[in-house]
Scaffold this motif. Structure first.
Motif, PDB file in Angstrom:
ATOM      1  N   PHE A 104       0.837  -1.200   0.000  1.00 24.45           N
ATOM      2  CA  PHE A 104       0.000   0.000   0.000  1.00 24.45           C
ATOM      3  C   PHE A 104       0.871   1.249   0.000  1.00 24.45           C
ATOM      4  N   LYS A 105       0.298   2.358  -0.443  1.00 28.50           N
ATOM      5  CA  LYS A 105       0.846   3.682  -0.207  1.00 28.50           C
ATOM      6  C   LYS A 105      -0.165   4.381   0.685  1.00 28.50           C
ATOM      7  N   VAL A 106       0.330   5.012   1.735  1.00 26.58           N
ATOM      8  CA  VAL A 106      -0.532   5.747   2.655  1.00 26.58           C
ATOM      9  C   VAL A 106      -0.048   7.193   2.668  1.00 26.58           C
ATOM     10  N   PHE A 107      -0.973   8.105   2.379  1.00 29.94           N
ATOM     11  CA  PHE A 107      -0.654   9.523   2.314  1.00 29.94           C
ATOM     12  C   PHE A 107      -1.426  10.277   3.383  1.00 29.94           C
ATOM     13  N   VAL A 108      -0.750  11.206   4.047  1.00 29.98           N
ATOM     14  CA  VAL A 108      -1.421  12.151   4.930  1.00 29.98           C
ATOM     15  C   VAL A 108      -1.620  13.403   4.096  1.00 29.98           C
ATOM     16  N   LEU A 109      -2.842  13.912   4.075  1.00 27.71           N
ATOM     17  CA  LEU A 109      -3.207  15.010   3.177  1.00 27.71           C
ATOM     18  C   LEU A 109      -3.323  16.339   3.912  1.00 27.71           C
ATOM     19  N   GLY A 110      -3.130  17.405   3.185  1.00 28.64           N
ATOM     20  CA  GLY A 110      -3.371  18.748   3.700  1.00 28.64           C
ATOM     21  C   GLY A 110      -2.411  19.168   4.782  1.00 28.64           C
ATOM     22  N   ALA A 111      -2.894  19.996   5.673  1.00 29.45           N
ATOM     23  CA  ALA A 111      -2.073  20.571   6.742  1.00 29.45           C
ATOM     24  C   ALA A 111      -1.518  19.486   7.664  1.00 29.45           C
ATOM     25  N   ALA A 113      -0.047  16.877   6.843  1.00 31.65           N
ATOM     26  CA  ALA A 113       1.239  16.424   6.323  1.00 31.65           C
ATOM     27  C   ALA A 113       2.385  17.147   7.024  1.00 31.65           C
ATOM     28  N   LYS A 114       2.227  18.434   7.278  1.00 33.53           N
ATOM     29  CA  LYS A 114       3.279  19.195   7.948  1.00 33.53           C
ATOM     30  C   LYS A 114       3.509  18.661   9.358  1.00 33.53           C
ATOM     31  N   ALA A 115       2.460  18.276  10.060  1.00 34.18           N
ATOM     32  CA  ALA A 115       2.626  17.727  11.410  1.00 34.18           C
ATOM     33  C   ALA A 115       3.463  16.452  11.384  1.00 34.18           C
ATOM     34  N   ILE A 116       3.209  15.595  10.395  1.00 32.42           N
ATOM     35  CA  ILE A 116       3.991  14.360  10.268  1.00 32.42           C
ATOM     36  C   ILE A 116       5.449  14.704   9.953  1.00 32.42           C
ATOM     37  N   THR A 130       8.229   4.413   6.546  1.00 27.55           N
ATOM     38  CA  THR A 130       8.195   4.586   5.091  1.00 27.55           C
ATOM     39  C   THR A 130       6.983   5.436   4.738  1.00 27.55           C
ATOM     40  N   HIS A 131       6.532   6.239   5.676  1.00 30.90           N
ATOM     41  CA  HIS A 131       5.310   7.015   5.537  1.00 30.90           C
ATOM     42  C   HIS A 131       5.460   8.098   4.477  1.00 30.90           C
ATOM     43  N   LYS A 132       4.424   8.270   3.680  1.00 23.50           N
ATOM     44  CA  LYS A 132       4.397   9.303   2.654  1.00 23.50           C
ATOM     45  C   LYS A 132       3.459  10.416   3.122  1.00 23.50           C
ATOM     46  N   ALA A 133       3.869  11.648   2.969  1.00 25.47           N
ATOM     47  CA  ALA A 133       3.033  12.778   3.357  1.00 25.47           C
ATOM     48  C   ALA A 133       2.915  13.737   2.186  1.00 25.47           C
ATOM     49  N   LEU A 134       1.703  14.169   1.887  1.00 25.71           N
ATOM     50  CA  LEU A 134       1.445  15.092   0.789  1.00 25.71           C
ATOM     51  C   LEU A 134       0.974  16.433   1.332  1.00 25.71           C
ATOM     52  N   PRO A 135       1.642  17.527   0.970  1.00 27.93           N
ATOM     53  CA  PRO A 135       1.138  18.834   1.386  1.00 27.93           C
ATOM     54  C   PRO A 135      -0.027  19.235   0.498  1.00 27.93           C
TER      55      PRO A 135
END
Length: 144
Positions: A104-111, A113-116, A130-135
């Protein structure tokens, strides 16, 4: 326990969570992480308590639930309740013991992402992630 969790989601949001199986590569789900619980599943080894995650897609008035995999357990350890996430099923591979393993790919979205990213920079999450974060679009994740 899972029935109680589902009832709590139904009562709070007036929505019945739709179960997502991730049967085909490319399948995805997006929403705010609102709850986790365990569900008893029968396996060859007997009954096993398996984690289950709940997401709320408020704009579309839908709720989702799905079972955790080994990878999703690791990814969701970084995600806090209330964060907006997207989970994408990429493919299934075979382990060295010839067992299926979903990627899987797991993305944190929006604001969120900055917290992560801030927590990663501070070393609060460890280096094994291996967490992916999207601003959000147009936002530099390093400046907010």
């Amino acid at each position: 326990m899972a029935k109680q969790a589902e009832q709590a989601v139904e009562e709070r949001f007036q929505l019945t969570p739709e179960f997502i199986r991730f049967d085909a590569p490319g399948a995805s789900v997006e929403g705010v992480y609102i709850h986790s619980d365990t569900v008893d599943m029968r396996t060859a080894e007997g009954v096993v308590a398996k984690p289950q995650y709940y997401l709320l897609d408020r704009p579309n008035r839908r709720a989702y639930k799905f079972n955790a995999t080994t990878q999703l357990l690791r990814e969701f350890a970084l995600i806090r309740l209330g964060m907006k996430v997207r989970v994408e099923y990429i493919e299934e591979i075979r382990t060295s013991a010839n067992h299926p393993f979903k990627i899987f790919k797991v993305f944190v979205l929006g604001a969120d992402a900055k917290a992560i990213l801030d927590r990663l920079e501070q070393g609060a999450l460890g280096s094994e992630t291996t967490h992916k974060a999207l601003p959000p679009q147009g936002v530099d994740p390093t400046t907010g």
